[in-house]
Design an enzyme around this catalytic site. Structure first.
Site, PDB file in Angstrom:
ATOM      1  N   ASP A 116      82.801  -5.647   7.892  1.00 30.79           N
ATOM      2  CA  ASP A 116      84.008  -6.218   7.634  1.00 30.79           C
ATOM      3  C   ASP A 116      83.719  -6.501   5.942  1.00 30.79           C
ATOM      4  O   ASP A 116      82.667  -6.561   5.319  1.00 30.79           O
ATOM      5  CB  ASP A 116      84.179  -7.619   8.180  1.00 30.79           C
ATOM      6  CG  ASP A 116      83.985  -7.850   9.449  1.00 30.79           C
ATOM      7  OD1 ASP A 116      84.385  -6.904  10.342  1.00 30.79           O
ATOM      8  OD2 ASP A 116      83.209  -8.989  10.062  1.00 30.79           O
ATOM      9  N   ASP A 122      86.558 -11.730   8.835  1.00 32.92           N
ATOM     10  CA  ASP A 122      86.372 -12.181  10.298  1.00 32.92           C
ATOM     11  C   ASP A 122      85.497 -13.281  10.177  1.00 32.92           C
ATOM     12  O   ASP A 122      84.648 -13.663   9.619  1.00 32.92           O
ATOM     13  CB  ASP A 122      85.683 -10.991  11.071  1.00 32.92           C
ATOM     14  CG  ASP A 122      86.690  -9.911  11.483  1.00 32.92           C
ATOM     15  OD1 ASP A 122      87.619  -9.748  10.918  1.00 32.92           O
ATOM     16  OD2 ASP A 122      86.135  -8.964  12.129  1.00 32.92           O
ATOM     17  N   ARG A 126      95.846  -8.183  13.581  1.00 35.99           N
ATOM     18  CA  ARG A 126      94.968  -9.183  13.626  1.00 35.99           C
ATOM     19  C   ARG A 126      95.605 -10.216  12.108  1.00 35.99           C
ATOM     20  O   ARG A 126      94.748 -10.104  11.532  1.00 35.99           O
ATOM     21  CB  ARG A 126      93.596  -8.878  13.535  1.00 35.99           C
ATOM     22  CG  ARG A 126      92.967  -8.238  14.869  1.00 35.99           C
ATOM     23  CD  ARG A 126      91.569  -7.990  14.711  1.00 35.99           C
ATOM     24  NE  ARG A 126      91.367  -7.084  16.205  1.00 35.99           N
ATOM     25  CZ  ARG A 126      89.951  -6.722  16.284  1.00 35.99           C
ATOM     26  NH1 ARG A 126      89.019  -7.148  15.621  1.00 35.99           N
ATOM     27  NH2 ARG A 126      89.710  -6.172  17.513  1.00 35.99           N
ATOM     28  N   ASP A 162      85.865  -2.260   9.954  1.00 37.69           N
ATOM     29  CA  ASP A 162      86.204  -3.231  11.041  1.00 37.69           C
ATOM     30  C   ASP A 162      87.208  -4.496  10.266  1.00 37.69           C
ATOM     31  O   ASP A 162      88.275  -3.737   9.896  1.00 37.69           O
ATOM     32  CB  ASP A 162      84.970  -4.095  11.509  1.00 37.69           C
ATOM     33  CG  ASP A 162      85.278  -4.577  12.734  1.00 37.69           C
ATOM     34  OD1 ASP A 162      86.180  -4.327  13.739  1.00 37.69           O
ATOM     35  OD2 ASP A 162      84.775  -5.831  12.730  1.00 37.69           O
TER      36      ASP A 162
HETATM   37 CA    CA Z   1      83.943  -7.927  12.384  1.00 42.02          CA
END
Ligand code: CA
Ligand code: CA
Length: 454
Positions: free
Chosen positions: A229, A272, A324, A268
């Site tokens: 991330d 996060d 997301r 990714d």
């Molecule tokens: Ca992640």
């Protein structure tokens, strides 16, 4: 053109470079390499009382109290690592109050002398993409099990080589401020088991994984997954991320090849928040040109996340993101006054992921959607039970915005339905909620880096 001036900051006289841009040059072209008076003021600020979950309890002060010996301006990876404590393996435990200004372009994929490293530099001798594709082609390996064996082992070793360069640990009591024109590329900032961190005016791009993993059991057709991330919060508390920008930069998914019929995904998340992280405020940030944007809670397992993952997201811009935005498990998430630009139907999946035990309170959010993205696609039930939704406005193209319940649209079109009461009412808000009709213009003008006078 810059003019050096001597100004007094607090009790001590400090030489700074005030950035004075000549009128006929665009302001955004300027890059400052020493902190302006404005930057120094921002770095000493703390999160306002009541401004979201990060204001809870002890509040969030970051490194605002740093002494003069712990104020740094960094221009490359090595300087950043040094400012964070000097040893990236232990920087995550360095709790000294510190302020770090990021200047210019910082690349993570470099050696200690700032010489660029390529994916080939990280690759284990036993790994090539071609060898991996040959070994785990579904026609050879099948689809029943994840890859294992020597080529997969070599991929994992390659990944560790890259991670050792691009995973950068941030300790407690830290404030990081991006200076004008600064940008961090290819890095995964990691806040692991830390408390009290402030990130402001930072631009982060393209935490690209050279060695995606293949999981034939992920979804109906398998998926390539990546590790990094741009920013990861794991077991992190009291974190305020403000006026920062996160994206894939110039390394967009649309440019990536497909293997085994699936996009060879090298990214990714953007930000996060997982593993029992808690008390986080993300305000006035811009998330754009990316797929898996913000995961809040990474597992359905009832354990450490219970009662944690409390996050406030306000006045953020989500533009051209696939999914997301956010996807939530367990957390009480206050999602208010965010602006969504969903105009790229090819890469759009959903925005609000209502996962297990999640309690999203969504108030006065604005959606600009393509006519080709159905309104029922914005909310998605990932095993949740309810979400509170108030005051959503949806606009298609240049038509007038209309009040729409994304949850009612979801329920009318799909099953199982979501309840409409998440069971809590947010109280940690620093200012009255913005009327939804004003959200799009306000957030467009103010969200992201480069908006704080830097
Ligand atoms: Ca992640
Ligand atoms: Ca239904």
């Amino acid at each position: 053109m810059r003019i050096r001036t001597l100004v007094a900051i607090g009790a001590s006289a400090v030489t700074v470079t005030a950035s004075i841009v000549v009128a006929n040059l665009p302001a955004q072209a300027a890059t400052t390499t020493t902190p302006s008076t404005m930057a120094q003021q921002l770095a000493r600020q703390t999160l306002a009382t009541g401004d979201g979950w990060a204001a809870s309890g002890t509040g969030t002060t970051g490194g605002s109290a740093a002494d003069d010996a712990h104020v740094f301006t960094v221009r490359n990876r090595a300087e950043l690592v040094a400012a964070l404590g000097g040893d990236n393996l232990t920087n995550g435990t360095n709790a000294t109050s510190k302020i770090i200004y990021v200047a210019g372009g910082i690349e993570a994929n470099v050696d200690d002398a700032d010489t660029p490293l390529t994916c080939a530099d990280y690759a284990d001798p036993a790994y090539t993409t071609e060898a991996f594709l040959a070994a785990y082609d579904p026609a050879v390996w099948g689809r029943a099990a994840k890859p294992s064996g020597p080529v997969e082992d070599a991929r994992v070793r390659s990944t560790k080589n890259q991670g050792a360069r691009i995973n950068i640990q941030v300790g407690s009591n830290t404030t990081i401020v991006g200076l004008r024109g600064s940008k961090i590329t290819g890095m995964n900032l990691i806040l692991n088991k830390v408390d009290n961190v402030i990130i402001r005016n930072l631009t982060m791009e393209d935490a690209f994984d050279c060695f995606p993993s293949w999981d034939p059991t992920d979804g109906s057709a398998g998926n390539w997954n990546s590790l990094y991330d741009t920013m990861s919060l794991t077991a992190a508390t009291h974190v305020w991320v403000d006026h920062s920008s996160f994206s894939d930069g110039n390394h967009r998914d649309a440019q990536l090849p497909e293997h085994f019929g699936r996009i060879y995904q090298g990214h990714d998340g953007l930000l996060d928040i997982t593993k029992a992280s808690d008390l986080v405020t993300v305000s006035y940030c811009k998330f754009f040109d990316h797929d898996k944007t913000m995961l809040i809670g990474s597992t359905n397992t009832v354990g450490a996340d219970v009662g944690k993952l409390r996050v406030t997201l306000h006045h953020n811009l989500y533009a051209n993101v696939g999914q997301r935005a956010p996807r939530v498990r367990f957390g009480q998430v206050d999602l208010y006054n965010n602006s969504y630009q969903a105009t790229t139907e090819d890469s759009f999946s959903y925005s609000w992921g209502v996962g297990v035990y999640s309690a999203i309170y969504a108030e006065n959010n604005f959606i600009l959607r393509s006519a080709d993205i159905p309104v029922e696609d914005f909310a998605y039930n990932w095993g949740g039970t309810a979400i509170t939704e108030i005051g959503t406005l949806v606009r298609v193209g240049t038509q007038p915005a209309q009040p729409v319940s994304l949850v009612e649209a979801f329920n009318a079109a799909k099953d199982p339905d979501l309840g409409t009461d998440a069971g809590w009412t947010p109280t940690l808000r620093a200012a009255p909620v913005t009327p939804t009709a004003a959200v799009q213009s306000l957030v467009s003008a103010q969200a992201g880096s480069g908006r704080l006078g830097l």
